[in-house]
Design a protein around this motif. Structure first.
Motif, mmCIF file in Angstrom:
data_model
loop_
_atom_site.group_PDB
_atom_site.id
_atom_site.type_symbol
_atom_site.label_atom_id
_atom_site.label_comp_id
_atom_site.label_asym_id
_atom_site.label_seq_id
_atom_site.Cartn_x
_atom_site.Cartn_y
_atom_site.Cartn_z
ATOM 1 N N THR A 31 0.838 -1.194 0.000
ATOM 2 C CA THR A 31 0.000 0.000 0.000
ATOM 3 C C THR A 31 0.880 1.253 0.000
ATOM 4 O O THR A 31 2.092 1.166 0.177
ATOM 5 N N PRO A 32 0.284 2.450 -0.216
ATOM 6 C CA PRO A 32 1.075 3.674 -0.282
ATOM 7 C C PRO A 32 1.968 3.886 0.943
ATOM 8 O O PRO A 32 1.596 3.576 2.069
ATOM 9 N N GLY A 33 3.146 4.420 0.660
ATOM 10 C CA GLY A 33 4.154 4.631 1.685
ATOM 11 C C GLY A 33 5.522 4.442 1.070
ATOM 12 O O GLY A 33 5.664 4.330 -0.159
ATOM 13 N N ASP A 113 4.489 -2.447 5.910
ATOM 14 C CA ASP A 113 4.277 -2.142 7.325
ATOM 15 C C ASP A 113 3.483 -0.862 7.521
ATOM 16 O O ASP A 113 3.031 -0.570 8.632
ATOM 17 N N ALA A 114 3.292 -0.097 6.444
ATOM 18 C CA ALA A 114 2.484 1.117 6.534
ATOM 19 C C ALA A 114 1.018 0.867 6.195
ATOM 20 O O ALA A 114 0.217 1.817 6.177
ATOM 21 N N MET A 115 0.611 -0.386 5.961
ATOM 22 C CA MET A 115 -0.787 -0.663 5.616
ATOM 23 C C MET A 115 -1.692 -0.332 6.801
ATOM 24 O O MET A 115 -1.494 -0.843 7.904
ATOM 25 N N PRO A 116 -2.720 0.521 6.587
ATOM 26 C CA PRO A 116 -3.642 0.858 7.681
ATOM 27 C C PRO A 116 -4.456 -0.363 8.119
ATOM 28 O O PRO A 116 -4.754 -1.255 7.319
ATOM 29 N N ALA A 117 -4.823 -0.382 9.393
ATOM 30 C CA ALA A 117 -5.628 -1.489 9.925
ATOM 31 C C ALA A 117 -6.957 -1.607 9.200
ATOM 32 O O ALA A 117 -7.488 -2.715 9.040
ATOM 33 N N LEU A 118 -7.492 -0.483 8.704
ATOM 34 C CA LEU A 118 -8.790 -0.542 8.026
ATOM 35 C C LEU A 118 -8.713 -1.317 6.709
ATOM 36 O O LEU A 118 -9.735 -1.714 6.150
ATOM 37 N N HIS A 119 -7.495 -1.561 6.204
ATOM 38 C CA HIS A 119 -7.314 -2.427 5.045
ATOM 39 C C HIS A 119 -6.754 -3.785 5.452
ATOM 40 O O HIS A 119 -7.094 -4.815 4.870
ATOM 41 N N PRO A 131 -1.514 -12.013 6.924
ATOM 42 C CA PRO A 131 -0.251 -11.734 6.225
ATOM 43 C C PRO A 131 0.891 -11.516 7.221
ATOM 44 O O PRO A 131 0.665 -11.303 8.416
ATOM 45 N N VAL A 132 2.098 -11.567 6.707
ATOM 46 C CA VAL A 132 3.265 -11.162 7.482
ATOM 47 C C VAL A 132 3.721 -9.814 6.945
ATOM 48 O O VAL A 132 3.219 -9.334 5.931
ATOM 49 N N LEU A 133 4.667 -9.188 7.628
ATOM 50 C CA LEU A 133 5.177 -7.905 7.153
ATOM 51 C C LEU A 133 6.165 -8.109 6.008
ATOM 52 O O LEU A 133 7.007 -9.006 6.056
ATOM 53 N N THR A 135 8.504 -6.167 5.399
ATOM 54 C CA THR A 135 9.786 -5.580 5.795
ATOM 55 C C THR A 135 10.916 -6.591 5.669
ATOM 56 O O THR A 135 12.002 -6.274 5.170
ATOM 57 N N GLU A 136 10.672 -7.811 6.143
ATOM 58 C CA GLU A 136 11.716 -8.830 6.104
ATOM 59 C C GLU A 136 12.091 -9.191 4.666
ATOM 60 O O GLU A 136 13.221 -9.574 4.387
ATOM 61 N N VAL A 137 11.144 -9.073 3.751
ATOM 62 C CA VAL A 137 11.399 -9.419 2.353
ATOM 63 C C VAL A 137 12.109 -8.276 1.630
ATOM 64 O O VAL A 137 13.059 -8.498 0.872
ATOM 65 N N LEU A 138 11.654 -7.050 1.892
ATOM 66 C CA LEU A 138 12.141 -5.906 1.133
ATOM 67 C C LEU A 138 13.376 -5.239 1.729
ATOM 68 O O LEU A 138 14.036 -4.456 1.041
#
Length: 370
Positions: A31-33, A113-119, A131-133, A135-138
């Protein structure tokens, strides 16, 4: 310059898919970020309507799920040049179900990791698995800067150095921290940044709070003042540099303690090279302070990675055994803080080179008397 050539983003998306596959995932949902900006150069913002880049781990064409009324947000990105499939939607359609329809069920996904909880919550329910974050992949991609990223960070460092060089115009006894910060903010933009991302002016006892911002406190003669400033330059890479100033000649005690801090910062910088661990860089400077009886006054990590985010991996901190490699960029910023009295910090951004490191900040490190 708003972004890099499309070939840069094409390589990043392909590599992200490879890393997702290696991690046993079916897809990345971004998501955006900062992650989305890194992957396709998009500055889209996150709203209540879902926008997401879906990168299948099998190497098939990535897609962008986006509200039809937000399509203009993709114009400055590399999405069209990369041949991404644009799947727009209108109110009444479930974008979370659109994402799920592209993937197996249950899908093994990683999200920004910036995905809002509402999504995140409805996406989890639709996918049938949490899902997992990502971050570990990127992080392997984002931590190691390429030549274009390093050039952008170098420009950012030079720009913030020019602001520190002008501090005598702004910082003086009789002015409030807020007044000083307002002038600094204008100078940050004037010297080449697109915005002032953060400004800390910690005068006197406020300098003992590492995350103090600004206040209406009036700067006084004899104050020690911590100035920590930074912001992005195109295409979005950040500066971050701290210098400490003295309003008039400092006392001999302050000068002596600051000299130890200067040696500690230099020790950490000189320790940086490929093969050294992040925690070893932290220890190099911290040990200097401990040996001089100042260790208890250094209350935070030595540094953080920097790029499209001001704070990102790698973190230069005790317990992080990650081995540094060429291209990693991060801050080195030891500080000493005496509650209710004064504080000091010295911060440079460095990048690991083949045989050491290059500093992007080159202003004098000593206690500058104004």
């Amino acid at each position: 310059m708003t972004r890099f050539p499309s070939s840069v983003y094409d390589s990043r998306v392909r590599r992200a898919a490879e890393l997702a596959k290696s991690a046993g995932l079916d897809a990345l949902v971004i998501t955006p970020g900062p992650d989305l900006r890194y992957l396709i150069g998009s500055r889209a913002q996150s709203f209540e309507r879902l926008t997401a880049l879906v990168i299948p781990a099998d190497g098939s064409t990535a897609s962008v799920v986006i509200p039809r009324l937000e399509l203009a947000a993709l114009r400055e990105s590399a999405a069209n040049e990369l041949g991404l499939e644009i799947r727009d939607w209108v109110d009444g359609v479930s974008p979370h179900e659109m994402v799920a329809a592209m993937l197996p069920s249950p899908a093994r996904t990683a999200v920004a990791d910036a995905m809002p909880a509402l999504h995140l919550i409805p996406l989890t329910e639709t996918l049938g698995a949490a899902p997992v974050l990502a971050t570990e992949v990127l992080r392997e991609l984002r931590m190691t800067k390429d030549a274009d990223e390093i050039a952008a960070l170098r420009r950012a460092g030079a720009a913030i150095d020019r602001v520190h060089a002008r501090m005598g115009e702004f910082l003086a006894a009789g002015r409030t921290e807020a007044e000083v910060a307002a002038d600094i903010g204008r100078a940050i933009v004037d010297e080449g940044h697109t915005a002032a991302e953060f400004i800390i002016v910690g005068s006197g006892p406020h300098g003992a709070d590492p995350h103090h911002e600004v206040s209406d406190r009036v700067v006084q003669a004899g104050d020690i003042v911590v100035v920590d400033i930074g912001g992005p330059v195109e295409p979005g890479y950040n500066s971050d540099s701290t210098r400490t100033y003295s309003i008039g000649e400092p006392s001999s005690e302050v000068a002596a303690k600051f000299a130890v801090l200067e040696r500690a910062q230099q020790a950490s910088v000189e320790s940086v090279r490929p093969g050294v661990t992040a925690e070893a860089v932290d220890a190099a400077g911290r040990d200097v302070l401990i040996e001089e009886g100042l260790g208890e006054y250094f209350v935070h990590r030595t540094g953080h990675g920097i790029g499209l985010s001001v704070h990102e991996e790698p973190y230069i901190v005790a317990g992080n055994s990650m081995t540094l490699t060429e291209g990693m960029a991060f801050s080195i910023e030891p500080g000493i803080y005496f509650r209710g009295e004064w504080g000091a910090r010295i911060e440079d951004i460095v990048v690991v080179t083949a045989d050491g490191c290059e500093s992007f900040n080159n202003r004098p490190h000593g206690l500058t008397v104004l």
